[in-house]
Design an enzyme around this catalytic site. Structure first.
Site, PDB file in Angstrom:
ATOM      1  N   TYR A  19       0.889  -1.336  -0.055  1.00  0.00           N
ATOM      2  CA  TYR A  19       0.089   0.096  -0.092  1.00  0.00           C
ATOM      3  C   TYR A  19       1.040   1.274  -0.112  1.00  0.00           C
ATOM      4  O   TYR A  19       0.527   2.285  -0.752  1.00  0.00           O
ATOM      5  CB  TYR A  19      -0.919  -0.086   1.116  1.00  0.00           C
ATOM      6  CG  TYR A  19      -2.113   1.145   0.946  1.00  0.00           C
ATOM      7  CD1 TYR A  19      -3.210   0.778   0.703  1.00  0.00           C
ATOM      8  CD2 TYR A  19      -1.651   2.446   1.568  1.00  0.00           C
ATOM      9  CE1 TYR A  19      -4.214   1.810   0.552  1.00  0.00           C
ATOM     10  CE2 TYR A  19      -2.666   3.354   1.450  1.00  0.00           C
ATOM     11  CZ  TYR A  19      -3.954   2.970   0.844  1.00  0.00           C
ATOM     12  OH  TYR A  19      -4.653   3.950   1.042  1.00  0.00           O
ATOM     13  N   PHE A  51      -7.301  19.943 -24.400  1.00  0.00           N
ATOM     14  CA  PHE A  51      -8.005  18.662 -24.618  1.00  0.00           C
ATOM     15  C   PHE A  51      -9.254  18.851 -23.985  1.00  0.00           C
ATOM     16  O   PHE A  51      -9.613  19.540 -23.163  1.00  0.00           O
ATOM     17  CB  PHE A  51      -7.275  17.493 -24.311  1.00  0.00           C
ATOM     18  CG  PHE A  51      -7.761  16.291 -24.473  1.00  0.00           C
ATOM     19  CD1 PHE A  51      -8.049  15.843 -25.686  1.00  0.00           C
ATOM     20  CD2 PHE A  51      -8.339  15.364 -23.308  1.00  0.00           C
ATOM     21  CE1 PHE A  51      -8.774  14.739 -25.971  1.00  0.00           C
ATOM     22  CE2 PHE A  51      -9.095  14.258 -23.608  1.00  0.00           C
ATOM     23  CZ  PHE A  51      -9.238  13.907 -24.797  1.00  0.00           C
ATOM     24  N   ASP A  52     -10.339  17.992 -24.269  1.00  0.00           N
ATOM     25  CA  ASP A  52     -11.768  18.176 -23.895  1.00  0.00           C
ATOM     26  C   ASP A  52     -11.914  17.804 -22.511  1.00  0.00           C
ATOM     27  O   ASP A  52     -12.667  18.601 -21.723  1.00  0.00           O
ATOM     28  CB  ASP A  52     -12.745  17.273 -24.600  1.00  0.00           C
ATOM     29  CG  ASP A  52     -12.358  15.941 -24.837  1.00  0.00           C
ATOM     30  OD1 ASP A  52     -11.306  15.412 -24.748  1.00  0.00           O
ATOM     31  OD2 ASP A  52     -13.287  15.209 -24.955  1.00  0.00           O
ATOM     32  N   ASP A  67       0.769  19.741 -20.646  1.00  0.00           N
ATOM     33  CA  ASP A  67      -0.086  18.694 -20.794  1.00  0.00           C
ATOM     34  C   ASP A  67       0.535  17.494 -21.810  1.00  0.00           C
ATOM     35  O   ASP A  67       0.719  17.678 -23.219  1.00  0.00           O
ATOM     36  CB  ASP A  67      -1.706  18.900 -21.289  1.00  0.00           C
ATOM     37  CG  ASP A  67      -2.430  17.644 -21.557  1.00  0.00           C
ATOM     38  OD1 ASP A  67      -1.884  16.534 -21.504  1.00  0.00           O
ATOM     39  OD2 ASP A  67      -3.773  18.023 -22.030  1.00  0.00           O
ATOM     40  N   ALA A  76       0.455  14.287 -22.707  1.00  0.00           N
ATOM     41  CA  ALA A  76      -0.009  12.866 -23.208  1.00  0.00           C
ATOM     42  C   ALA A  76       0.987  12.297 -24.388  1.00  0.00           C
ATOM     43  O   ALA A  76       1.297  10.995 -24.215  1.00  0.00           O
ATOM     44  CB  ALA A  76      -1.485  12.851 -23.619  1.00  0.00           C
ATOM     45  N   LYS A 126      -0.945   7.006 -23.287  1.00  0.00           N
ATOM     46  CA  LYS A 126      -0.582   7.398 -24.785  1.00  0.00           C
ATOM     47  C   LYS A 126       1.098   6.985 -24.780  1.00  0.00           C
ATOM     48  O   LYS A 126       1.637   5.724 -24.971  1.00  0.00           O
ATOM     49  CB  LYS A 126      -0.845   8.852 -25.081  1.00  0.00           C
ATOM     50  CG  LYS A 126      -2.107   8.957 -25.303  1.00  0.00           C
ATOM     51  CD  LYS A 126      -3.028   9.512 -24.187  1.00  0.00           C
ATOM     52  CE  LYS A 126      -4.287   9.761 -24.401  1.00  0.00           C
ATOM     53  NZ  LYS A 126      -5.222  10.022 -23.362  1.00  0.00           N
ATOM     54  N   HIS A 141     -20.483  13.876 -25.495  1.00  0.00           N
ATOM     55  CA  HIS A 141     -20.069  13.154 -26.736  1.00  0.00           C
ATOM     56  C   HIS A 141     -19.860  11.594 -26.357  1.00  0.00           C
ATOM     57  O   HIS A 141     -20.095  10.756 -27.154  1.00  0.00           O
ATOM     58  CB  HIS A 141     -18.623  13.561 -27.595  1.00  0.00           C
ATOM     59  CG  HIS A 141     -17.463  13.626 -26.300  1.00  0.00           C
ATOM     60  ND1 HIS A 141     -17.433  14.663 -25.613  1.00  0.00           N
ATOM     61  CD2 HIS A 141     -16.392  12.710 -26.475  1.00  0.00           C
ATOM     62  CE1 HIS A 141     -16.128  14.294 -24.899  1.00  0.00           C
ATOM     63  NE2 HIS A 141     -15.429  13.304 -25.289  1.00  0.00           N
TER      64      HIS A 141
END
Ligand code: F0G
Length: 458
Positions: A72, A124-125, A214, A216, A257, A449
């Site tokens: 843990y 990004f969304d 960001d 990714a 990604k 979406h």
């Protein structure tokens, strides 16, 4: 004779996929309310919904899974990940999260308050969702040329320094940080140049603001810097990556990604106070600070994935496959966001289905047609994704209506790329007979979406 290019790996394990018939697909897509997210994966032959978490792990990654430490607190897997992040990205502090949007949620809980303004290059969304959920505003400063799908630019994902300067001059008191997204997913997987990253840093320094990346697809971005930007050809991908992050105060990462794992994410930063504040939210939302929603085995695979994902040979294989698909589409004259992106081809649905009114969702219509044609699943990057304006509740119509064909890492061969191109050609050949699209019959108040329900327009 010059030898042709070939993949930098061979295949050790396979997974069967199945073709279907058109009548089957007609039934399934109707049951799915014409939303490709609602299909079962076995109803799909070639799945290009996303490159996120859909890649094939390597033998080294699977081997690392077996030695995952599931303690843990203080697991060795946590330290493997910590060391990889320090070595490859250069950050001293990090928090594991279950995926990228969780990293956004945790870090933005520390950094963003109501009415704040976050300038960036096509947030990004989920990023935009996390900003707007906090009643703050995302301002898109992407260069104008990104909206012209036919214009070939080496760094079409760039932020316009001029636009950024203007936002900062007007609103800097309300700006908690500037956000760079690499590669620029929404604009077509288009890269951001090192020069642009440096330029953003200079503006940030002028106003004493931090910069977040960001990240990714940071490794794909580094590949483009190496192969396209002057002065970087001789550097390794890892050297370029290191340099990119010298200009950032922190990063959020969707490891699904460019770290080539099926689940996972993290926040990394050089600011101890951010790390300490974010730790509280991490414990609340994700898990204790040494696992944050990830299992030990997944953290181990991620550490190896960061290393493999920043190797030139792997990236060359990956990005050349996406370019290959683009070349096949060129043969048929099918328009897409040029040049081919790092992780996907973004087909220009507005140009192809010009007879479908934009209120009837051109990119979604093209996506359904491609599915009906050959069981290929792409994703709409258009008005459905753009959602309603949070204030006026009016539909937002973006400049571009794109169908994204995202290529999973190390999963499909170029024969699959040929099938995708041929199927798209068949739809393209009958484009003038497609005159009606879809109307929304069910929608969520935010990020609609994923769950939207549609019906064909008559
Ligand atoms: N940032 C970018 C640029 C992304 O593309 C994504 C995810 C995220 C953040 C969020 O990460 O999914 O791990 O929570 N993009 C996926 C896609 C979903 O299909 O483009 P996540």
């Amino acid at each position: 004779m010059e030898l042709p290019f070939a993949e930098s790996y061979r295949i050790k394990m396979v997974e069967s996929i199945r073709r279907s018939t058109r009548p089957e697909r007609e039934k399934w897509i109707k049951e799915a309310q014409y939303n490709l997210f609602n299909l079962r994966s076995e109803q799909v032959f070639i799945d290009l919904l996303t490159d996120s978490g859909t890649g094939a792990m390597s033998d080294r990654q699977w081997a690392a899974m077996m030695t995952g430490d599931e303690s843990y607190a203080g697991a060795s897997s946590y330290y493997n990940m910590k060391n990889a992040i320090k070595d490859i990205l250069g950050f001293d502090y990090f928090l594991p999260t279950h995926q990228g949007r969780a990293a956004e949620n945790v870090l933005f809980s520390v950094l963003i308050k109501e009415d704040d303004i976050i300038p960036g290059n096509s947030h990004f969304d989920t990023t935009k969702g996390h900003i707007e959920f906090r009643r703050a505003h995302a301002i898109d400063c992407t260069i104008d040329e990104a909206a012209d799908t036919q214009k070939e630019l080496p760094f079409k994902g760039n932020m316009s320094i001029e636009k950024l300067e203007k936002v900062m001059a007007e609103h800097h008191e309300k700006v908690p940080f500037i956000l760079i997204t690499v590669t620029n997913n929404t604009a077509g997987g288009q890269p951001v140049s090192m020069e642009c990253i440096k330029g953003v840093r200079q503006v940030a320094d002028k106003y004493k603001k931090p910069v977040l990346i960001d990240s990714a697809r940071f490794a794909e971005n580094a590949y483009f810097i190496k192969t396209r930007e002057k002065g970087h050809a001789q550097k390794t991908i890892k050297e370029i990556v290191k340099e990119m992050y010298t200009y950032a105060d922190a990063m959020t990462m969707s490891s699904k990604k460019d770290a080539i794992v099926n689940i996972g994410g993290f926040i990394a930063t050089r600011r101890k106070e951010w790390f300490e504040q974010a730790s509280v939210y991490n414990i609340m939302f994700e898990g204790f600070v040494t696992y944050g929603g990830m299992s030990g085995r997944d953290m181990n695979a991620l550490a190896v994935g960061l290393d493999e994902g920043t190797e030139f040979d792997y990236l060359e294989t990956r990005i050349k496959q996406v370019a290959y698909l683009g070349e096949q589409l060129d043969k048929y004259g099918i328009p897409y966001q040029r040049p081919a992106g790092g992780h996907a081809i973004f087909v220009d649905a507005k140009k192809i289905l010009h007879k479908v009114p934009r209120e009837e969702f051109q990119a979604q219509t093209l996506g359904v047609e491609l599915y009906l044609e050959a069981g290929i699943r792409g994703v709409e990057i258009g008005a459905i994704l753009a959602d309603r304006d949070p204030q006026t509740r009016e539909n937002r119509y973006p400049e571009l209506e794109l169908l994204r064909l995202a290529i999973p890492r190390r999963a499909y061969t170029n024969n699959h790329m040929d099938v995708i191109a041929a199927a798209l050609k068949n739809v393209y050949d009958r484009r003038d007979t497609i005159t009606r699209g879809y109307k929304i019959v069910k929608e969520a108040p935010i990020m609609r979406h994923f769950t939207v329900g549609l019906e064909p327009c008559k």
